[in-house]
Design a protein around this motif. Structure first.
Motif, PDB file in Angstrom:
ATOM      1  N   UNK A 125       0.810  -1.225   0.000  1.00  0.00           N
ATOM      2  CA  UNK A 125       0.000   0.000   0.000  1.00  0.00           C
ATOM      3  C   UNK A 125       0.838   1.266   0.000  1.00  0.00           C
ATOM      4  N   UNK A 126       2.043   1.189   0.596  1.00  0.00           N
ATOM      5  CA  UNK A 126       2.872   2.391   0.666  1.00  0.00           C
ATOM      6  C   UNK A 126       3.375   2.831  -0.707  1.00  0.00           C
ATOM      7  N   UNK A 127       3.272   1.945  -1.708  1.00  0.00           N
ATOM      8  CA  UNK A 127       3.637   2.293  -3.081  1.00  0.00           C
ATOM      9  C   UNK A 127       2.448   2.162  -4.028  1.00  0.00           C
ATOM     10  N   UNK A 183       0.497  11.138  -2.153  1.00  0.00           N
ATOM     11  CA  UNK A 183       0.140  10.548  -0.855  1.00  0.00           C
ATOM     12  C   UNK A 183      -0.470   9.158  -1.015  1.00  0.00           C
ATOM     13  N   UNK A 184      -0.111   8.262  -0.100  1.00  0.00           N
ATOM     14  CA  UNK A 184      -0.754   6.949  -0.035  1.00  0.00           C
ATOM     15  C   UNK A 184      -1.227   6.755   1.395  1.00  0.00           C
ATOM     16  N   UNK A 189       4.378   9.020   1.351  1.00  0.00           N
ATOM     17  CA  UNK A 189       4.129   9.440  -0.016  1.00  0.00           C
ATOM     18  C   UNK A 189       5.023   8.638  -0.946  1.00  0.00           C
ATOM     19  N   UNK A 190       4.534   8.389  -2.150  1.00  0.00           N
ATOM     20  CA  UNK A 190       5.368   7.777  -3.175  1.00  0.00           C
ATOM     21  C   UNK A 190       6.271   8.867  -3.740  1.00  0.00           C
ATOM     22  N   UNK A 191       7.559   8.598  -3.749  1.00  0.00           N
ATOM     23  CA  UNK A 191       8.515   9.600  -4.227  1.00  0.00           C
ATOM     24  C   UNK A 191       8.766   9.447  -5.730  1.00  0.00           C
ATOM     25  N   UNK A 324      10.625   9.391   2.892  1.00  0.00           N
ATOM     26  CA  UNK A 324      11.208   9.240   1.556  1.00  0.00           C
ATOM     27  C   UNK A 324      12.711   8.973   1.649  1.00  0.00           C
ATOM     28  N   UNK A 325      13.382   9.624   2.588  1.00  0.00           N
ATOM     29  CA  UNK A 325      14.814   9.374   2.786  1.00  0.00           C
ATOM     30  C   UNK A 325      15.042   7.949   3.280  1.00  0.00           C
ATOM     31  N   UNK A 326      14.206   7.484   4.207  1.00  0.00           N
ATOM     32  CA  UNK A 326      14.340   6.122   4.719  1.00  0.00           C
ATOM     33  C   UNK A 326      14.109   5.104   3.615  1.00  0.00           C
ATOM     34  N   UNK A 327      13.102   5.332   2.749  1.00  0.00           N
ATOM     35  CA  UNK A 327      12.849   4.416   1.636  1.00  0.00           C
ATOM     36  C   UNK A 327      14.050   4.364   0.699  1.00  0.00           C
TER      37      UNK A 327
END
Length: 366
Positions: A125-127, A183-184, A189-191, A324-327
């Motif tokens: 879901x996060x993507x 946003x998800x 958020x999807x970067x 986004x940085x963590x992803x």
């Protein structure tokens, strides 16, 4: 912002279109052709190169683009949602948007009209990505993959999908912008989302966005539209993200969620407190954030927790800047944070772990 995938009863639109066409016909009128010169069909030359290229892209890709029906395909037990998917590999996996496959049953309708039951085997879901597995493999080839890290604003793109249930529809446009954020889930958020002006409507979600070489460079996922229909602003998840996530979904059914295990204060709360950054409200005892010494907020004592103001040297103004940085760094890596503690800045190095399923995965304190 609206998802472009879910739409109901496309036959209603077709029926309305038919009624309009019938109403416009009326009674045939006789035409007096006596003495008129016969009309001759003029031969045309070779199609323009751009036309030939578009035709080739469609003919090559369309057999691998399918209609995804989520719900009861018979229509007797409730609403039916429809979106798009595309063949990922020869093993019968189909990729689509997570928001497309929300129904209890999912069926894949092939270009020839055959319906094949499919099982959702993985969600991220996060993507906004999901993977389905057909009950049997089909002959449609997997679409060739491109990359999204070298896209340029202005280059041509092509979207193939099932807008309003009209199957295998192609639209053309350009890359309108890059680096958008979509946003998800709450706080994520999807970067690096791709913005395009290719016509995208309800039913397109989950379909491939192709470059001029016919390679998948993104997956259509949402539109911005006050009316709910095409307004010239569509968004696609970049293929580099999809290519990283899909193998994980096939193997384990889920994609790791990179995090440090904090409960962040809602942005409105932080603003009221005069805080710019991500206010740490709470850390769990076993989380990477707790092990690194990050401090939570004590509302009873009126003590603010640490405020994360930078990650890897880049400013953090909201939670999505951090996530986004963590992803990007990924599970197993470390992130260098700068936190505002009392009246001074403190640099802290924190391990990044898979926090999927934890209470603190993407929790925001309101």
């Amino acid at each position: 912002m609206q998802n472009s995938g879910m739409q109901n009863a496309p036959l209603r639109a077709l029926a309305a279109l038919t009624l309009v066409a019938l109403a416009a016909c009326g009674r045939p009128q006789a035409i007096d052709t006596e003495g008129a010169d016969p009309r001759v069909v003029q031969a045309r030359g070779t199609l323009a190169e751009s036309e030939q290229a578009t035709i080739a892209i469609f003919q090559s890709a369309a057999p691998s683009v399918v209609l995804v029906i989520s719900g009861d395909p018979s229509g007797f037990s409730g609403e039916v949602g429809a979106g798009t998917g595309f063949v990922w590999d020869a093993a019968g996996h189909v990729v689509t948007n997570n928001h497309v496959v929300q129904g209890a049953q999912t069926v894949i309708r092939l270009p020839g009209g055959e319906d094949i039951p499919a099982e959702v085997i993985g969600r991220a879901p996060q993507y906004d990505v999901a993977v389905l597995r057909l009950q049997r493999a089909v002959g449609s080839p997997a679409l060739p993959l491109g990359t999204s890290n070298d896209l340029q604003v202005g280059q041509a793109v092509f979207a193939i999908g099932n807008p309003f249930g009209f199957d295998r529809t192609i639209s053309a446009g350009i890359v309108s912008a890059l680096g958008r954020q979509l946003p998800t889930q709450e706080g994520r958020e999807i970067a690096d989302v791709i913005q395009t002006d290719a016509a995208i409507n309800p039913g397109n979600s989950g379909g491939p966005l192709l470059d001029s070489a016919g390679r998948v460079i993104g997956m259509t996922t949402a539109i911005f539209s006050p009316s709910g229909a095409y307004a010239g602003v569509g968004f696609a998840v970049p293929i580099d993200t999809i290519a990283r996530v899909v193998p994980q979904l096939i193997e384990t059914g889920r994609a790791p969620i990179a995090g440090i295990g904090i409960v962040a204060a809602d942005q409105s709360v932080a603003t009221r407190l005069g805080v710019e950054g991500v206010l740490v409200w709470q850390t769990s005892g076993s989380s990477p954030a707790a092990r690194a010494g990050l401090r939570g907020t004590n509302p009873q004592a009126g003590e603010l927790g640490d405020v994360i103001v930078a990650a890897e040297g880049a400013p953090v103004r909201r939670l999505s800047d951090l996530t986004n940085t963590l992803d990007r760094l990924g599970v197993g890596g470390t992130v260098n944070l700068t936190v505002r503690r009392d009246d001074r800045n403190v640099d802290v190095q924190v391990q990044i772990e898979d926090i999927g399923g934890r209470e603190t995965a993407v929790t925001i304190r309101k």
